[in-house]
Write a protein that holds these residues in place. Structure first.
Motif, short mmCIF file in Angstrom:
data_model
loop_
_atom_site.label_atom_id
_atom_site.label_comp_id
_atom_site.label_asym_id
_atom_site.label_seq_id
_atom_site.Cartn_x
_atom_site.Cartn_y
_atom_site.Cartn_z
N TYR A 1 13.79 -24.41 -3.24
CA TYR A 1 13.61 -23.01 -2.37
C TYR A 1 13.30 -21.79 -3.31
CZ TYR A 1 15.49 -24.65 1.89
OH TYR A 1 15.64 -25.00 3.51
N LEU A 2 13.50 -21.82 -4.63
CA LEU A 2 13.07 -20.82 -5.57
C LEU A 2 11.37 -20.98 -5.68
CD1 LEU A 2 13.87 -18.90 -7.54
CD2 LEU A 2 13.87 -20.69 -9.22
N ARG A 3 10.81 -22.14 -5.46
CA ARG A 3 9.30 -22.23 -5.48
C ARG A 3 8.85 -21.59 -4.29
NH1 ARG A 3 7.21 -26.02 -9.24
NH2 ARG A 3 8.72 -27.30 -10.09
N LEU A 4 9.71 -21.66 -3.16
CA LEU A 4 9.27 -21.13 -1.80
C LEU A 4 9.31 -19.59 -1.96
CD1 LEU A 4 8.31 -21.46 0.89
CD2 LEU A 4 10.49 -22.04 1.64
N LEU A 5 10.39 -19.09 -2.63
CA LEU A 5 10.58 -17.65 -2.56
C LEU A 5 9.38 -17.08 -3.46
CD1 LEU A 5 12.65 -15.54 -1.64
CD2 LEU A 5 13.58 -15.63 -4.02
N ALA A 6 8.98 -17.95 -4.47
CA ALA A 6 7.97 -17.47 -5.43
C ALA A 6 6.63 -17.27 -4.58
CB ALA A 6 7.97 -18.44 -6.38
N VAL A 7 6.60 -18.30 -3.79
CA VAL A 7 5.39 -18.07 -2.94
C VAL A 7 5.17 -16.81 -2.05
CG1 VAL A 7 4.13 -19.20 -1.06
CG2 VAL A 7 4.96 -20.76 -2.82
N PHE A 8 6.42 -16.71 -1.37
CA PHE A 8 6.17 -15.33 -0.55
C PHE A 8 6.30 -13.95 -1.51
CE2 PHE A 8 9.14 -18.29 2.38
CZ PHE A 8 7.98 -17.92 3.54
N GLY A 9 7.08 -14.05 -2.87
CA GLY A 9 6.86 -13.00 -3.68
C GLY A 9 5.50 -12.97 -4.19
N ASN A 10 4.53 -13.94 -4.24
CA ASN A 10 3.30 -13.76 -4.82
C ASN A 10 2.37 -13.14 -3.55
OD1 ASN A 10 1.06 -14.34 -6.62
ND2 ASN A 10 0.37 -15.50 -4.96
N ILE A 11 2.70 -13.48 -2.21
CA ILE A 11 2.08 -12.77 -1.11
C ILE A 11 2.39 -11.23 -1.11
CG2 ILE A 11 1.70 -12.61 1.33
CD1 ILE A 11 2.12 -15.80 1.16
N ILE A 12 3.82 -10.87 -1.48
CA ILE A 12 4.06 -9.47 -1.14
C ILE A 12 3.51 -8.64 -2.46
CG2 ILE A 12 6.08 -8.10 -1.61
CD1 ILE A 12 8.01 -10.01 -0.01
N ALA A 13 3.26 -9.34 -3.62
CA ALA A 13 2.97 -8.75 -4.83
C ALA A 13 1.39 -8.43 -4.16
CB ALA A 13 2.90 -9.46 -5.83
N SER A 14 0.77 -9.19 -3.63
CA SER A 14 -0.83 -9.12 -3.42
C SER A 14 -0.83 -7.99 -2.53
CB SER A 14 -1.28 -10.27 -2.48
OG SER A 14 -1.17 -11.38 -3.70
N ARG A 15 0.06 -7.72 -1.38
CA ARG A 15 0.17 -6.73 -0.35
C ARG A 15 0.42 -5.35 -1.23
NH1 ARG A 15 -2.02 -3.73 3.04
NH2 ARG A 15 -0.93 -3.29 4.99
N LEU A 16 1.23 -5.56 -2.31
CA LEU A 16 1.45 -3.94 -2.87
C LEU A 16 0.28 -3.60 -3.66
CD1 LEU A 16 5.19 -4.92 -4.03
CD2 LEU A 16 4.54 -3.22 -2.39
N ILE A 17 -0.31 -4.67 -4.28
CA ILE A 17 -1.42 -4.36 -5.14
C ILE A 17 -2.53 -3.55 -4.02
CG2 ILE A 17 -3.44 -5.30 -6.52
CD1 ILE A 17 -1.29 -7.32 -7.34
N ASN A 18 -2.67 -4.30 -3.11
CA ASN A 18 -3.57 -3.85 -1.89
C ASN A 18 -3.34 -2.34 -1.61
OD1 ASN A 18 -4.47 -4.04 1.54
ND2 ASN A 18 -6.14 -4.40 -0.02
N LEU A 19 -2.09 -2.24 -1.36
CA LEU A 19 -1.56 -0.66 -0.75
C LEU A 19 -1.72 0.09 -1.76
CD1 LEU A 19 1.85 -1.28 0.82
CD2 LEU A 19 -0.33 -0.53 2.00
N ALA A 20 -1.62 -0.19 -3.17
CA ALA A 20 -1.80 0.79 -4.10
C ALA A 20 -3.44 1.01 -4.20
CB ALA A 20 -1.38 0.03 -5.49
N LEU A 21 -4.19 0.16 -4.09
CA LEU A 21 -5.60 0.29 -4.05
C LEU A 21 -6.08 1.16 -3.00
CD1 LEU A 21 -6.76 -3.04 -5.20
CD2 LEU A 21 -6.88 -1.17 -6.60
N LEU A 22 -5.57 0.88 -1.72
CA LEU A 22 -5.80 1.83 -0.60
C LEU A 22 -5.25 3.19 -0.63
CD1 LEU A 22 -4.98 -0.84 2.28
CD2 LEU A 22 -7.31 0.01 1.57
N GLN A 23 -4.19 3.43 -1.39
CA GLN A 23 -3.72 4.73 -1.60
C GLN A 23 -4.39 5.32 -2.63
OE1 GLN A 23 0.39 4.63 -3.08
NE2 GLN A 23 0.29 6.93 -2.96
N GLU A 24 -4.82 4.67 -3.72
CA GLU A 24 -5.81 5.25 -4.96
C GLU A 24 -7.17 5.44 -4.10
OE1 GLU A 24 -8.05 3.81 -8.71
OE2 GLU A 24 -6.20 2.85 -8.25
N ARG A 25 -7.79 4.87 -3.17
CA ARG A 25 -8.91 5.20 -2.58
C ARG A 25 -8.98 6.40 -1.59
NH1 ARG A 25 -10.52 1.74 2.53
NH2 ARG A 25 -8.98 2.98 3.07
#
Length: 550
Positions: free
Chosen positions: A278-302
């Motif tokens: 389950y920790l591995r599964l949570l890490a998968v979800f965390g990776n997706i959330i991190a990608s979205r946060l990066i994307n939001l930061a780039l959009l905000q920067e733009r």
């Protein structure tokens, strides 16, 4: 002792209500700080009696009102454990120490800095390996992962996105609490960004221990905590981990080498004890959330860049409109002005004005610095001088002194400007001038000789005092007055400067031409010199030639 608890879209709240008066509001100095835009700065006041007479609430004239159990209050109102208080759009609840809805959830503990007992760590590289088949077989996992991935494409505010992400995770990972905590840019603070937990449960204090923080932020390890209440070192009551928990997990949200936040889940249900799978599964979800946060930061920067570009465009237009549209005519003289900024806006300025007595006023200045700050200071300086032009007894040195004093009083020490200001008496050809630390203008004689109109004082805004004197020069037929800023002489090709000497040779050689042609020849030579390099500073020049008697 009663408590006030609640949750909004981005934060969870829990305050112990000690005896006395406590203010609820959006102001940072409030006892119960609720940073929601619908809440007034000082919204309501809770009055806790030291006796058994009760607990009272009073609205403090808030914009959106205070509501108790669905009714808007207008007077001091008694409230009891179990009552709901709505301030703006945030709903809070009064609870007591013995309230069953908070039992077991108000207890926490702090981890020591030693090795975590009943816990295991996993590097994110290991955690992100393909999921074992027994995890892949969790009912509904595949569509849940699709849902999680698809929300990367949905444009919405960060807090809404994170709350939705937690709701999706809750479909396949049973948890009493799910939270996303964001880490400050300096990696020294952690704050709750989104949380899901049973309705009106007291979230406790979302404060991670040093041990867990080190593993998540420094070592970037995922952590699984099993049976935390069995470890005697977890006795103190100050951590996100609760004493009633049976299991908890946390993974860092990583952008390259930087941790953006933490994804955390826990459970009190002994049937839902977490495992490494389950920790591995949570890490998968965390990776997706991190990608979205990066994307939001780039959009905000733009978006911020677009907004800044638009502001700079408007500022450049305003600055351009400040310049003289139609140059005044002075019989017997030809005038030409040119300005090119190295950025959208700049700190160079020039101005012309015809005084009531017929004399021509010329002002050229260069503000220390570049960009928006220099442009604002330039606008202030020009506006200040324009107010003084048409005074009953205009004096160059007094005008420079007045503007300098205002600049010195109301600006930072590094905000100063050099300038050259002069009055030209056309019929007599007299130039009265003050040079406040500016590059000496060239008075090129018809013979080719140069008189330099050197400094008669220091830059304005640098010091307090009467530090400028006025000088006079005679301008004859065929003479050329060339006033410039150092963007010309300091134009660069690699490490080489265009230089004063090269500029002077070209102006002298071109003195027989009209002012506009002199400027064109100089600009062509500068372009040839810098080749493909961009301008390092603003360029401004004003050229006045006396071509005939009045």
């Amino acid at each position: 002792m009663p408590k006030l608890i609640g949750i909004d879209r981005t934060s969870s709240y829990s305050w112990i209500l000690a005896s006395g008066r406590q203010v609820i509001g959006r102001g940072a100095d409030c006892d119960c700080y609720v940073p929601d835009s619908t809440v007034s700065r000082k919204h309501a006041e809770l009055e806790v009696s030291s006796s058994s007479s009760g607990l009272y609430i009073t609205d403090l004239g808030s914009h959106n009102g205070t509501i108790v159990n669905g009714k808007k209050i207008t007077t001091r109102t008694i409230v009891r454990p179990g009552d709901f208080i709505t301030v703006g759009s945030v709903e809070l609840r009064i609870v007591s120490d013995t309230d069953d809805t908070t039992k077991g959830l108000t207890q926490g503990f702090e981890l020591t800095d030693g090795k975590l007992r009943n816990s295991s760590l996993m590097s994110m590289e290991e955690a992100m390996k393909p999921l074992p088949s027994r995890v892949s077989g969790i009912p509904g996992l595949l569509p849940t992962l699709f849902d999680m991935a698809s929300f990367l494409m949905i444009p919405e505010p960060q807090e809404q996105m994170l709350t939705k992400a937690l709701a999706i995770i809750a479909k396949v990972i049973s948890a009493e609490r799910l939270a996303v905590l964001l880490v400050s840019k300096k990696q020294d603070q952690v704050s709750t960004a989104a949380v899901i937990l049973p309705e009106y449960k007291d979230p406790g204090a979302f404060t991670l221990s040093k041990t867990i923080l080190r593993e998540l932020l420094t070592n970037k390890n995922a952590i699984l905590i099993e049976n935390p209440q069995e470890d005697p070192r977890f006795a103190r009551q100050e951590s996100i981990i609760q004493s009633a928990l049976k299991s908890a997990m946390a993974v860092p949200l990583i952008d390259e080498d930087k941790v953006l936040g933490i994804l955390y889940v826990d459970t009190t249900n002994p049937m839902h004890r977490y495992t490494q799978e389950y920790l591995r599964l949570l890490a998968v979800f965390g990776n997706i959330i991190a990608s979205r946060l990066i994307n939001l930061a780039l959009l905000q920067e733009r978006d911020e860049k677009r907004a800044l570009d638009e502001e700079l465009r408007r500022a450049a237009m305003i600055q351009k409109n400040l310049l003289v549209k139609v140059k005044p005519e002075l019989p017997g003289y030809q005038l030409h002005a040119f300005q090119e900024q190295s950025r959208s806006v700049g700190g160079d300025l020039y101005d012309f004005s015809q005084l009531p007595d017929g004399r021509l006023l010329l002002l050229v200045g260069d503000v220390c610095g570049k960009g928006m700050g220099a442009a604002l200071l330039m606008s202030d300086i020009m506006a200040s001088f324009r107010i003084l032009y048409h005074g009953a007894s205009f004096s160059l040195s007094q005008a420079v002194k007045q503007v300098s004093m205002e600049l010195w009083r109301h600006s930072a020490p590094e905000q100063y400007a050099t300038l050259f200001i002069c009055l030209i008496d056309g019929p007599r050809g007299l130039i009265s001038y003050v040079n406040a630390g500016h590059n000496p203008p060239l008075l090129v004689r018809q013979s080719g000789e140069i008189d330099y109109l050197g400094p008669t004082g220091i830059p304005i805004g640098a010091f307090d005092g009467d530090l400028w004197t006025e000088e006079i020069q005679q301008m004859s037929i065929g003479d050329v007055l060339f006033v410039f800023t150092d963007g010309i002489t300091e134009a660069m090709n690699g490490e080489q400067l265009y230089s004063d000497s090269r500029m002077e040779r070209l102006v002298v050689a071109s003195r027989h031409l009209e002012p506009e042609a002199i400027a064109a020849r100089l600009l062509e030579d500068i372009d040839s010199f810098v080749e493909n390099s961009s301008l390092s500073d603003d360029i401004t020049m004003v050229i006045i030639k006396r071509d005939s008697a009045f």
